[in-house]
Design a protein around this motif. Structure first.
Motif, PDB file in Angstrom:
ATOM      1  N   MET A 199      59.443  49.450  29.844  1.00 28.65           N
ATOM      2  CA  MET A 199      58.376  49.225  30.819  1.00 28.65           C
ATOM      3  C   MET A 199      57.166  50.083  30.502  1.00 28.65           C
ATOM      4  O   MET A 199      56.018  49.616  30.558  1.00 28.65           O
ATOM      5  N   LEU A 200      57.396  51.344  30.147  1.00 30.74           N
ATOM      6  CA  LEU A 200      56.283  52.240  29.838  1.00 30.74           C
ATOM      7  C   LEU A 200      55.568  51.802  28.565  1.00 30.74           C
ATOM      8  O   LEU A 200      54.324  51.803  28.513  1.00 30.74           O
ATOM      9  N   PHE A 201      56.330  51.406  27.545  1.00 34.19           N
ATOM     10  CA  PHE A 201      55.713  50.914  26.307  1.00 34.19           C
ATOM     11  C   PHE A 201      54.794  49.722  26.596  1.00 34.19           C
ATOM     12  O   PHE A 201      53.642  49.675  26.146  1.00 34.19           O
ATOM     13  N   VAL A 202      55.330  48.758  27.339  1.00 26.72           N
ATOM     14  CA  VAL A 202      54.580  47.527  27.594  1.00 26.72           C
ATOM     15  C   VAL A 202      53.378  47.810  28.487  1.00 26.72           C
ATOM     16  O   VAL A 202      52.273  47.310  28.241  1.00 26.72           O
ATOM     17  N   MET A 203      53.567  48.615  29.524  1.00 23.62           N
ATOM     18  CA  MET A 203      52.477  48.878  30.460  1.00 23.62           C
ATOM     19  C   MET A 203      51.316  49.593  29.787  1.00 23.62           C
ATOM     20  O   MET A 203      50.145  49.259  30.023  1.00 23.62           O
ATOM     21  N   VAL A 204      51.618  50.569  28.945  1.00 25.51           N
ATOM     22  CA  VAL A 204      50.548  51.268  28.225  1.00 25.51           C
ATOM     23  C   VAL A 204      49.803  50.297  27.315  1.00 25.51           C
ATOM     24  O   VAL A 204      48.569  50.311  27.246  1.00 25.51           O
ATOM     25  N   GLY A 205      50.546  49.438  26.625  1.00 26.35           N
ATOM     26  CA  GLY A 205      49.899  48.457  25.755  1.00 26.35           C
ATOM     27  C   GLY A 205      49.027  47.484  26.521  1.00 26.35           C
ATOM     28  O   GLY A 205      47.900  47.181  26.101  1.00 26.35           O
ATOM     29  N   MET A 206      49.537  47.006  27.659  1.00 20.81           N
ATOM     30  CA  MET A 206      48.763  46.072  28.472  1.00 20.81           C
ATOM     31  C   MET A 206      47.540  46.752  29.074  1.00 20.81           C
ATOM     32  O   MET A 206      46.467  46.163  29.148  1.00 20.81           O
ATOM     33  N   TRP A 207      47.697  47.982  29.513  1.00 25.72           N
ATOM     34  CA  TRP A 207      46.596  48.690  30.170  1.00 25.72           C
ATOM     35  C   TRP A 207      45.443  48.956  29.196  1.00 25.72           C
ATOM     36  O   TRP A 207      44.277  48.863  29.567  1.00 25.72           O
ATOM     37  N   ASN A 208      45.778  49.267  27.958  1.00 27.50           N
ATOM     38  CA  ASN A 208      44.751  49.607  26.972  1.00 27.50           C
ATOM     39  C   ASN A 208      44.262  48.406  26.172  1.00 27.50           C
ATOM     40  O   ASN A 208      43.397  48.564  25.307  1.00 27.50           O
ATOM     41  N   ASN A 209      44.813  47.232  26.445  1.00 28.44           N
ATOM     42  CA  ASN A 209      44.481  46.059  25.648  1.00 28.44           C
ATOM     43  C   ASN A 209      43.068  45.558  25.964  1.00 28.44           C
ATOM     44  O   ASN A 209      42.761  45.203  27.109  1.00 28.44           O
ATOM     45  N   TRP A 210      42.229  45.543  24.978  1.00 24.00           N
ATOM     46  CA  TRP A 210      40.897  44.970  25.137  1.00 24.00           C
ATOM     47  C   TRP A 210      40.618  43.895  24.087  1.00 24.00           C
ATOM     48  O   TRP A 210      39.794  43.007  24.310  1.00 24.00           O
TER      49      TRP A 210
END
Length: 290
Positions: A199-210
């Motif tokens: 969950m943390l891996f995916v959330m960080v990736g989604m949050w920083n995705n531009w």
């Protein structure tokens, strides 16, 4: 006595070493925070180190005063939560069967998953698939679906599932549970460490995705905050383009990048302490059992 002294000396040296590592790790973020609250002249003069110089909140006032900022923040929350739920669910459903040696064609599926870690098809084929074939362009699904399943996350979760005692599943069958019941009522409750890690891996990736949103989202109102702040950074040489008045421009150009990075990373930094215990446990189990 000599052994005890040696052990204490090792603890002291280890503690000093860890403190130095923590200081080196925290310094970049502390420096960003100090820059975001410092004036442009102080930043260009190289006076900013650990503390703000000529304290000012002009950049925060400019960014936070724009109503669009909170709209983009809400978009990011929706994308991150939706994408994380889909990714963790899909990864768990795919990893559980792969953790069973009795699965037919298991020797084929696992190398196939590993192959995707080294070859993802390329940017242009992925774009054609998402935007043209699936017609997901300018929708939330173009952001959350393409990266829903990661081969690394699948292998990590598969390793964790394989480490759970097989007797637990046998006990579930004795109690009358089917495969779905065993998975949802026995396996998943015992898998909090690895679930939180993924969950943390995916959330960080989604949050920083531009980058993905810049390709697939045509409507500006659907942008995530990372893409919006990237635009602010790109326009930092001309602060008037983001709504700053003439008396604010001298305070913004140098510190706007630091402010944008602080605002982007702050939510993840706030979430991490609450999941650290599960995250460390999940990574350790995956490393030892793998």
């Amino acid at each position: 006595m000599k052994r005890s002294s040696t052990f204490n000396l090792f603890n002291i040296i280890n503690s000093i070493f860890m403190i130095l590592i923590v200081m080196f790790t925290l310094y970049p973020f502390v420096y960003l925070v100090a820059q975001s609250f410092s004036s442009e002249a102080a930043i260009y003069a190289g006076k900013v180190t650990l503390f703000p110089v000529e304290f000012t909140t002009k950049t925060y006032e400019v960014i936070l005063s724009k109503p669009d900022f909170f709209h983009y923040y809400w978009n990011t929350i929706v994308y991150s939560v939706t994408g994380t739920l889909i990714a963790v669910t899909a990864t768990a459903v795919m990893s559980y069967p792969l953790s069973k040696d009795k699965l037919r064609l298991n020797r084929f599926f696992i190398p196939f998953v590993l192959f995707t870690m080294y070859f993802g098809g390329g940017l242009i084929p992925n774009y054609i698939l998402v935007a043209k074939t699936l017609e997901l362009r300018d929708t939330i699904w173009a952001i959350v679906i393409p990266g829903a399943i990661s081969a690394f996350n699948v292998i990590l979760m598969k390793t964790f599932f394989a480490s759970l005692p097989y007797e637990l599943e046998e006990a579930g069958r004795v109690d009358g549970l089917d495969v779905f019941g065993i998975f949802t009522r026995i396996i998943l409750p015992l898998s909090k460490p690895i679930l939180v890690t993924i969950m943390l891996f995916v959330m960080v990736g989604m949050w920083n995705n531009w980058f993905g949103p810049s390709l697939y989202l045509q409507s500006k109102e659907k942008w995530p905050v990372a893409l919006y702040l990237k635009q602010i950074i790109d326009n930092a040489v001309s602060p008037t383009e983001i709504g700053a008045s003439s008396d604010q421009t001298s305070q913004i150009a140098a510190s706007i990048k630091s402010t944008a990075m602080v605002l982007t990373s702050l939510p993840i930094i706030c979430v991490y302490p609450f999941v650290q215990k599960y995250f460390v446990q999940g990574m350790m189990i995956g490393a030892v059992k793998g």
